[in-house]
Design a protein around this motif. Structure first.
Motif, PDB file in Angstrom:
ATOM      1  N   ALA A   1      -8.876  12.321 -10.055  1.00  0.00           N
ATOM      2  CA  ALA A   1      -8.843  12.479 -11.514  1.00  0.00           C
ATOM      3  C   ALA A   1      -9.353  11.216 -12.197  1.00  0.00           C
ATOM      4  O   ALA A   1     -10.118  11.290 -13.171  1.00  0.00           O
ATOM      5  CB  ALA A   1      -7.424  12.804 -11.981  1.00  0.00           C
ATOM      6  N   PHE A   2      -8.930  10.052 -11.713  1.00  0.00           N
ATOM      7  CA  PHE A   2      -9.419   8.809 -12.307  1.00  0.00           C
ATOM      8  C   PHE A   2     -10.915   8.661 -12.073  1.00  0.00           C
ATOM      9  O   PHE A   2     -11.659   8.277 -12.994  1.00  0.00           O
ATOM     10  CB  PHE A   2      -8.688   7.599 -11.735  1.00  0.00           C
TER      11      PHE A   2
ATOM     12  N   GLY B   1       0.809  -1.206   0.000  1.00  0.00           N
ATOM     13  CA  GLY B   1       0.000   0.000   0.000  1.00  0.00           C
ATOM     14  C   GLY B   1       0.847   1.263   0.000  1.00  0.00           C
ATOM     15  O   GLY B   1       1.781   1.404   0.774  1.00  0.00           O
ATOM     16  N   VAL B   2       0.510   2.199  -0.855  1.00  0.00           N
ATOM     17  CA  VAL B   2       1.192   3.484  -0.929  1.00  0.00           C
ATOM     18  C   VAL B   2       0.134   4.558  -1.077  1.00  0.00           C
ATOM     19  O   VAL B   2      -0.740   4.465  -1.933  1.00  0.00           O
ATOM     20  CB  VAL B   2       2.167   3.546  -2.127  1.00  0.00           C
ATOM     21  N   ALA B   3       0.199   5.589  -0.260  1.00  0.00           N
ATOM     22  CA  ALA B   3      -0.792   6.646  -0.314  1.00  0.00           C
ATOM     23  C   ALA B   3      -0.523   7.575  -1.489  1.00  0.00           C
ATOM     24  O   ALA B   3       0.577   7.640  -2.022  1.00  0.00           O
ATOM     25  CB  ALA B   3      -0.774   7.435   0.996  1.00  0.00           C
ATOM     26  N   ARG B   4      -1.570   8.317  -1.888  1.00  0.00           N
ATOM     27  CA  ARG B   4      -1.486   9.344  -2.916  1.00  0.00           C
ATOM     28  C   ARG B   4      -0.931   8.795  -4.226  1.00  0.00           C
ATOM     29  O   ARG B   4      -0.097   9.401  -4.876  1.00  0.00           O
ATOM     30  CB  ARG B   4      -0.651  10.537  -2.434  1.00  0.00           C
ATOM     31  N   ALA B   5      -1.377   7.601  -4.594  1.00  0.00           N
ATOM     32  CA  ALA B   5      -0.933   7.008  -5.855  1.00  0.00           C
ATOM     33  C   ALA B   5      -1.471   7.811  -7.018  1.00  0.00           C
ATOM     34  O   ALA B   5      -2.580   8.326  -6.970  1.00  0.00           O
ATOM     35  CB  ALA B   5      -1.415   5.564  -5.941  1.00  0.00           C
ATOM     36  N   ALA B   6      -0.669   7.939  -8.067  1.00  0.00           N
ATOM     37  CA  ALA B   6      -1.100   8.686  -9.244  1.00  0.00           C
ATOM     38  C   ALA B   6      -0.553   8.045 -10.508  1.00  0.00           C
ATOM     39  O   ALA B   6       0.304   8.616 -11.177  1.00  0.00           O
ATOM     40  CB  ALA B   6      -0.666  10.143  -9.135  1.00  0.00           C
ATOM     41  N   PRO B   7      -1.021   6.859 -10.856  1.00  0.00           N
ATOM     42  CA  PRO B   7      -0.591   6.244 -12.113  1.00  0.00           C
ATOM     43  C   PRO B   7      -0.975   7.126 -13.295  1.00  0.00           C
ATOM     44  O   PRO B   7      -1.912   7.924 -13.223  1.00  0.00           O
ATOM     45  CB  PRO B   7      -1.350   4.917 -12.127  1.00  0.00           C
ATOM     46  N   ALA B   8      -0.248   6.962 -14.390  1.00  0.00           N
ATOM     47  CA  ALA B   8      -0.393   7.865 -15.532  1.00  0.00           C
ATOM     48  C   ALA B   8      -1.737   7.710 -16.237  1.00  0.00           C
ATOM     49  O   ALA B   8      -2.258   6.609 -16.383  1.00  0.00           O
ATOM     50  CB  ALA B   8       0.746   7.624 -16.520  1.00  0.00           C
ATOM     51  N   MET B   9      -2.249   8.859 -16.691  1.00  0.00           N
ATOM     52  CA  MET B   9      -3.484   8.880 -17.473  1.00  0.00           C
ATOM     53  C   MET B   9      -3.421  10.044 -18.460  1.00  0.00           C
ATOM     54  O   MET B   9      -2.895  11.111 -18.142  1.00  0.00           O
ATOM     55  CB  MET B   9      -4.703   9.010 -16.562  1.00  0.00           C
TER      56      MET B   9
ATOM     57  N   VAL C   1      -3.112  14.069 -18.116  1.00  0.00           N
ATOM     58  CA  VAL C   1      -3.998  14.648 -17.094  1.00  0.00           C
ATOM     59  C   VAL C   1      -3.702  14.091 -15.710  1.00  0.00           C
ATOM     60  O   VAL C   1      -4.284  14.531 -14.727  1.00  0.00           O
ATOM     61  CB  VAL C   1      -5.483  14.433 -17.455  1.00  0.00           C
ATOM     62  N   GLN C   2      -2.823  13.115 -15.620  1.00  0.00           N
ATOM     63  CA  GLN C   2      -2.398  12.583 -14.310  1.00  0.00           C
ATOM     64  C   GLN C   2      -1.041  11.921 -14.465  1.00  0.00           C
ATOM     65  O   GLN C   2      -0.801  11.241 -15.451  1.00  0.00           O
ATOM     66  CB  GLN C   2      -3.418  11.574 -13.795  1.00  0.00           C
TER      67      GLN C   2
END
Length: 291
Positions: free
Chosen positions: A58-59, A21-29, A290-291
């Motif tokens: 965003a997702f 688990g990792v907080a504030r995940a932001a995989p690409a989009m 956008v992410q």
């Protein structure tokens, strides 16, 4: 020679990592748009641990806006039908696996399986590609990861509950045939690479996991996609380039209409000059991260 892209090559169809688990995940989009159409491209992980937090506002906005959702294949397919297809394309009752492998690869495979508490007998009737896939999955599943907890499965369940249209670029059978149609030499190379990587000391696995969660597609592309393209061109052509081109053709036709769609496919399909964002940009669409 141990190839750094091996785990990523497996991830193209099955997984790239079982993450903690990792907080504030932001995989690409990305957002692909023209005058009246918009398609979001999200690079996913197919196998995840249940405590990974990858969703972002965003997702969720992209999902809420989408009238239609696309995936590589349906992850909610009938398990009985899936097993029958795996038996059809991944099992060889005429020639054992060890008959197809050079002694060095047999020794490497045995060592990798022993380290995971598995035996060579467990895979000896599998085709080399199927044995490679199973071996690449063992560390993830033994760490608690599963397809059910992957991004694709989570979004599919949500869409089905909401009665949103769910479409697939490929059937599960088509995906299996991508491997089954490889020349046997390429299958053996793939298995040899996976076994060698399993036997090597951990190197950049954590970095790759963090790269995905941070949306660092350039890093993923440089380490995994470019390595596969240079070292295993036939595998690269079959697993990435050819499929990306076919999917881009489908999305091109979708853009001729109007509305909003969300595409959720493996993260490696987003990287490099043959990735979906680059292919859609080359077709003249506006593409922005956008992410």
């Amino acid at each position: 020679m141990v190839l750094a892209w091996v785990r990523g090559a497996a991830a193209a169809l099955v997984a790239l990592a079982g993450l903690s688990g990792v907080a504030r995940a932001a995989p690409a989009m990305w957002e692909v748009s023209d005058g009246d159409s918009r398609i979001y491209l999200f690079g996913s992980m197919h196998v995840l641990s249940p405590d990974v937090r990858w969703r972002t506002p965003a997702f969720d906005r992209a999902y809420a806006r989408a009238d239609k959702l696309w995936f590589e294949t349906r992850v909610d397919a009938d398990p009985v039908a899936v097993k029958a297809l795996v038996d059809r394309y991944g099992v060889d009752l005429d020639r054992s696996l060890t008959e197809k492998l050079p002694p060095r690869t047999v020794a490497s495979l045995r060592a990798a399986l022993d380290s995971r508490g598995a035996s060579l007998d467990r895979v000896d009737r599998l085709r080399p590609w199927a044995a490679a896939m199973m071996l690449s999955m063992l560390p993830m599943t033994q760490a608690g990861g599963s397809v059910e907890d992957g991004a694709d499965a989570a979004v599919t369940r949500q869409a089905v509950r909401a009665e949103k249209p769910v479409l697939a670029f490929e059937s599960f059978e088509q995906q299996l045939r991508l491997f089954a149609d490889l020349p046997e030499m390429v299958e053996v190379q793939y298995l040899d690479d996976v076994a060698a990587e399993q036997n090597a000391p951990p190197r950049r696995g954590v970095d790759l996991q963090q790269a995905w969660l941070k949306g660092d597609v350039d890093r993923l592309g440089a380490i995994l996609v470019e390595g596969m393209r240079q070292d295993r061109p036939q595998l690269y052509e079959a697993l990435l380039r050819r499929r990306n081109l076919a999917w881009a053709d489908v999305l091109d036709r979708e853009m001729a209409g109007s509305g909003v769609e969300l595409v959720t496919v493996g993260a490696l399909h987003m990287a490099g000059p043959d990735g979906l964002p680059a292919l859609m940009k080359a077709r003249g669409y506006r593409v922005r991260r956008v992410q």
